[in-house]
Design a protein around this motif. Structure first.
Motif, PDB file in Angstrom:
ATOM      1  N   SER A   1       0.712  -1.139  -0.185  1.00 43.74           N
ATOM      2  CA  SER A   1       0.122   0.017  -0.028  1.00 43.74           C
ATOM      3  C   SER A   1       0.590   1.194   0.057  1.00 43.74           C
ATOM      4  CB  SER A   1      -1.095  -0.181   1.357  1.00 43.74           C
ATOM      5  OG  SER A   1      -0.111  -0.023   2.477  1.00 43.74           O
ATOM      6  N   TYR A   2       2.180   1.175   0.149  1.00 51.31           N
ATOM      7  CA  TYR A   2       3.009   2.394   0.179  1.00 51.31           C
ATOM      8  C   TYR A   2       3.067   3.118  -1.088  1.00 51.31           C
ATOM      9  CZ  TYR A   2       6.990   5.309   0.996  1.00 51.31           C
ATOM     10  OH  TYR A   2       7.944   6.440   0.995  1.00 51.31           O
ATOM     11  N   THR A   3       2.792   4.321  -1.162  1.00 51.19           N
ATOM     12  CA  THR A   3       2.895   5.036  -2.327  1.00 51.19           C
ATOM     13  C   THR A   3       4.212   5.760  -2.776  1.00 51.19           C
ATOM     14  OG1 THR A   3       0.581   5.961  -2.035  1.00 51.19           O
ATOM     15  CG2 THR A   3       2.000   6.988  -3.525  1.00 51.19           C
ATOM     16  N   PHE A   4       5.006   5.184  -3.623  1.00 49.81           N
ATOM     17  CA  PHE A   4       6.291   5.603  -4.023  1.00 49.81           C
ATOM     18  C   PHE A   4       6.413   6.917  -4.797  1.00 49.81           C
ATOM     19  CE2 PHE A   4       6.378   1.063  -3.823  1.00 49.81           C
ATOM     20  CZ  PHE A   4       7.699   0.739  -3.152  1.00 49.81           C
ATOM     21  N   THR A   5       7.181   7.698  -4.506  1.00 47.15           N
ATOM     22  CA  THR A   5       7.230   9.244  -5.053  1.00 47.15           C
ATOM     23  C   THR A   5       8.789   9.503  -5.518  1.00 47.15           C
ATOM     24  OG1 THR A   5       7.874  10.309  -2.912  1.00 47.15           O
ATOM     25  CG2 THR A   5       5.368  10.179  -3.686  1.00 47.15           C
ATOM     26  N   LEU A   6       8.745  10.507  -6.335  1.00 54.37           N
ATOM     27  CA  LEU A   6      10.061  11.076  -6.823  1.00 54.37           C
ATOM     28  C   LEU A   6      10.522  11.776  -5.630  1.00 54.37           C
ATOM     29  CD1 LEU A   6      12.486  10.923  -8.859  1.00 54.37           C
ATOM     30  CD2 LEU A   6      11.162  13.047  -9.903  1.00 54.37           C
ATOM     31  N   PRO A   7      11.745  11.650  -4.886  1.00 54.75           N
ATOM     32  CA  PRO A   7      12.188  12.387  -4.045  1.00 54.75           C
ATOM     33  C   PRO A   7      12.556  13.813  -4.490  1.00 54.75           C
ATOM     34  CG  PRO A   7      13.989  10.569  -4.193  1.00 54.75           C
ATOM     35  CD  PRO A   7      12.739  10.211  -5.137  1.00 54.75           C
ATOM     36  N   THR A   8      12.767  14.735  -3.502  1.00 53.66           N
ATOM     37  CA  THR A   8      13.382  15.957  -3.776  1.00 53.66           C
ATOM     38  C   THR A   8      14.671  15.841  -3.810  1.00 53.66           C
ATOM     39  OG1 THR A   8      11.628  17.218  -2.800  1.00 53.66           O
ATOM     40  CG2 THR A   8      13.544  18.400  -3.181  1.00 53.66           C
ATOM     41  N   ILE A   9      15.386  16.114  -4.930  1.00 58.20           N
ATOM     42  CA  ILE A   9      16.932  15.940  -4.934  1.00 58.20           C
ATOM     43  C   ILE A   9      17.669  17.392  -5.075  1.00 58.20           C
ATOM     44  CG2 ILE A   9      18.642  14.880  -6.523  1.00 58.20           C
ATOM     45  CD1 ILE A   9      16.831  13.194  -7.717  1.00 58.20           C
ATOM     46  N   SER A  10      18.788  17.460  -4.260  1.00 64.39           N
ATOM     47  CA  SER A  10      19.275  18.862  -4.173  1.00 64.39           C
ATOM     48  C   SER A  10      19.908  19.171  -5.407  1.00 64.39           C
ATOM     49  CB  SER A  10      20.490  18.421  -2.882  1.00 64.39           C
ATOM     50  OG  SER A  10      21.457  17.796  -3.508  1.00 64.39           O
ATOM     51  N   GLN A  11      20.076  20.621  -5.220  1.00 68.27           N
ATOM     52  CA  GLN A  11      20.636  20.940  -6.505  1.00 68.27           C
ATOM     53  C   GLN A  11      22.158  20.730  -7.019  1.00 68.27           C
ATOM     54  OE1 GLN A  11      18.586  22.975  -8.975  1.00 68.27           O
ATOM     55  NE2 GLN A  11      20.542  22.653 -10.185  1.00 68.27           N
ATOM     56  N   GLU A  12      22.584  20.455  -5.718  1.00 69.67           N
ATOM     57  CA  GLU A  12      24.314  20.077  -5.700  1.00 69.67           C
ATOM     58  C   GLU A  12      24.258  18.600  -6.530  1.00 69.67           C
ATOM     59  OE1 GLU A  12      27.939  19.169  -2.658  1.00 69.67           O
ATOM     60  OE2 GLU A  12      26.079  19.702  -1.977  1.00 69.67           O
ATOM     61  N   ASP A  13      23.240  17.850  -5.999  1.00 65.59           N
ATOM     62  CA  ASP A  13      23.424  16.562  -6.474  1.00 65.59           C
ATOM     63  C   ASP A  13      22.943  16.331  -7.916  1.00 65.59           C
ATOM     64  OD1 ASP A  13      24.060  15.026  -4.309  1.00 65.59           O
ATOM     65  OD2 ASP A  13      22.167  14.417  -3.700  1.00 65.59           O
ATOM     66  N   TRP A  14      21.968  17.496  -8.580  1.00 62.93           N
ATOM     67  CA  TRP A  14      21.754  17.307  -9.614  1.00 62.93           C
ATOM     68  C   TRP A  14      22.849  18.057 -10.871  1.00 62.93           C
ATOM     69  CZ3 TRP A  14      18.872  14.380 -11.987  1.00 62.93           C
ATOM     70  CH2 TRP A  14      17.466  14.039 -11.692  1.00 62.93           C
ATOM     71  N   ASN A  15      23.665  19.105 -10.168  1.00 64.83           N
ATOM     72  CA  ASN A  15      24.540  19.443 -10.676  1.00 64.83           C
ATOM     73  C   ASN A  15      25.821  18.428 -11.192  1.00 64.83           C
ATOM     74  OD1 ASN A  15      23.537  22.009 -10.942  1.00 64.83           O
ATOM     75  ND2 ASN A  15      24.751  22.644  -9.009  1.00 64.83           N
ATOM     76  N   ASN A  16      26.059  17.488  -9.926  1.00 67.77           N
ATOM     77  CA  ASN A  16      26.857  16.440 -10.064  1.00 67.77           C
ATOM     78  C   ASN A  16      26.219  15.614 -11.295  1.00 67.77           C
ATOM     79  OD1 ASN A  16      28.508  17.281  -7.930  1.00 67.77           O
ATOM     80  ND2 ASN A  16      27.478  16.167  -6.565  1.00 67.77           N
ATOM     81  N   THR A  17      25.098  15.049 -11.426  1.00 62.36           N
ATOM     82  CA  THR A  17      24.602  14.419 -12.388  1.00 62.36           C
ATOM     83  C   THR A  17      24.728  15.083 -13.724  1.00 62.36           C
ATOM     84  OG1 THR A  17      22.846  13.803 -10.892  1.00 62.36           O
ATOM     85  CG2 THR A  17      22.421  13.544 -13.036  1.00 62.36           C
ATOM     86  N   VAL A  18      24.566  16.204 -13.821  1.00 61.81           N
ATOM     87  CA  VAL A  18      24.779  16.984 -15.227  1.00 61.81           C
ATOM     88  C   VAL A  18      26.329  17.027 -15.701  1.00 61.81           C
ATOM     89  CG1 VAL A  18      24.444  19.052 -16.362  1.00 61.81           C
ATOM     90  CG2 VAL A  18      22.612  18.231 -14.944  1.00 61.81           C
ATOM     91  N   ASP A  19      27.204  16.896 -14.518  1.00 62.85           N
ATOM     92  CA  ASP A  19      28.721  16.883 -15.038  1.00 62.85           C
ATOM     93  C   ASP A  19      29.257  15.693 -15.217  1.00 62.85           C
ATOM     94  OD1 ASP A  19      28.620  19.669 -14.529  1.00 62.85           O
ATOM     95  OD2 ASP A  19      29.235  19.768 -12.588  1.00 62.85           O
ATOM     96  N   ASP A  20      28.690  14.783 -14.796  1.00 63.15           N
ATOM     97  CA  ASP A  20      29.572  13.291 -14.550  1.00 63.15           C
ATOM     98  C   ASP A  20      28.683  12.261 -15.253  1.00 63.15           C
ATOM     99  OD1 ASP A  20      32.060  14.614 -13.679  1.00 63.15           O
ATOM    100  OD2 ASP A  20      30.966  14.230 -11.722  1.00 63.15           O
ATOM    101  N   VAL A  21      29.192  11.186 -15.938  1.00 64.40           N
ATOM    102  CA  VAL A  21      28.316   9.887 -15.778  1.00 64.40           C
ATOM    103  C   VAL A  21      28.346   9.146 -14.472  1.00 64.40           C
ATOM    104  CG1 VAL A  21      28.719   7.513 -16.763  1.00 64.40           C
ATOM    105  CG2 VAL A  21      29.632   9.535 -18.288  1.00 64.40           C
ATOM    106  N   GLY A  22      27.054   8.677 -14.430  1.00 62.21           N
ATOM    107  CA  GLY A  22      26.886   8.222 -12.796  1.00 62.21           C
ATOM    108  C   GLY A  22      25.618   7.290 -13.052  1.00 62.21           C
ATOM    109  N   VAL A  23      25.308   7.020 -11.688  1.00 60.34           N
ATOM    110  CA  VAL A  23      24.119   5.889 -11.431  1.00 60.34           C
ATOM    111  C   VAL A  23      23.225   6.625 -10.318  1.00 60.34           C
ATOM    112  CG1 VAL A  23      23.331   3.701 -10.588  1.00 60.34           C
ATOM    113  CG2 VAL A  23      25.226   4.046 -12.092  1.00 60.34           C
ATOM    114  N   LEU A  24      21.976   6.545 -10.567  1.00 61.58           N
ATOM    115  CA  LEU A  24      20.926   7.235  -9.453  1.00 61.58           C
ATOM    116  C   LEU A  24      20.029   6.430  -9.068  1.00 61.58           C
ATOM    117  CD1 LEU A  24      19.976   9.806  -7.940  1.00 61.58           C
ATOM    118  CD2 LEU A  24      18.778  10.356 -10.218  1.00 61.58           C
ATOM    119  N   ALA A  25      19.966   5.721  -7.816  1.00 62.98           N
ATOM    120  CA  ALA A  25      19.135   4.576  -7.610  1.00 62.98           C
ATOM    121  C   ALA A  25      18.178   5.110  -6.374  1.00 62.98           C
ATOM    122  CB  ALA A  25      19.906   3.409  -7.146  1.00 62.98           C
TER     123      ALA A  25
END
Length: 224
Positions: free
Chosen positions: A125-149
């Motif tokens: 019954s748990y409702t899964f949601t997309l969490p709020t990701i910090s701007q710093e983490d998003w900046n790292n995502t845009v700069d480097d190849v990586g994995v988000l889990a």
């Protein structure tokens, strides 16, 4: 069931690992996590131009006026096309980053919603949601190849455990060691030094160059 999605952020697109459902050859419905096709970091402007971004300023662009495709660094493609965005480095960077983040967020939100439909059939019954990701983490995502889990909904007494992890990596290429001829003398130096002596060999280390009889040559010091 507590992992709604995993995303691999690649250089020119991303992949998502999530639940999919299909009908097998025997006619039975099958459902399991699979890797989806690569999704590009695609952008289109109001005049019909389209761009496919990467994690740096390399871009694939369609010029709507000339009806032609161009590929290369932003500055070079900007000179070859009529696309205004490519002629403004600062705006290009802003649009590139926001396009990549939005593409990943939209796909993950869709996959997590699908995951909610799937697990509800099993009584979760748990409702899964997309969490709020910090701007710093998003900046790292845009700069480097990586994995988000993501991992969500693990019961812990009267609460649930929710978290996400972002792992990035960056390859830093070491300067190549050049073996060259300076007059009658064999010298070696880093490829970034800017010398124009006739190159005879290249090496992965200074030790390898020295073993072949080349003498070290210091790079010129820039005036402060």
């Amino acid at each position: 069931m507590y992992i709604p999605a995993i995303a691999v952020i690649g250089y020119d697109g991303f992949y998502v690992y999530a639940e999919e459902e299909w009908t097998g050859a025997d006619g039975h419905t099958e459902q399991k996590p699979v890797w989806g096709a690569k999704k590009p970091y695609a952008y289109a402007d109001s005049t019909g131009n389209s761009l496919s971004f990467t994690l740096d300023d390399f871009v694939l662009a369609y010029d709507a006026i000339s009806r032609s495709w161009h590929e290369g660094l932003r500055a070079d493609v900007g000179q070859q096309t009529n696309i205004a965005l490519l002629k403004d480095a600062e705006r290009f960077e802003q649009v590139r980053r926001s396009t990549i983040v939005r593409a990943i967020e939209d796909e993950l939100a869709y996959r997590i919603n699908k995951h909610n439909e799937s697990v509800s059939r099993f009584g979760l019954s748990y409702t899964f949601t997309l969490p709020t990701i910090s701007q710093e983490d998003w900046n790292n995502t845009v700069d480097d190849v990586g994995v988000l889990a993501f991992i969500q909904g693990i019961p812990m007494g009267g609460k649930f455990y929710n978290n996400y992890a972002l792992g990035g990596s960056r390859l830093l290429k070491k300067p190549e060691i050049v073996g060259a001829r300076k007059g009658s003398m064999k010298v070696y130096y880093r490829s970034t030094c800017g010398f124009t002596y006739p190159v005879e060999e290249t090496f992965s280390s200074e030790k390898a160059a020295a073993q072949k009889g080349y003498m070290p040559l210091d790079c010129p010091v820039s005036p402060s």
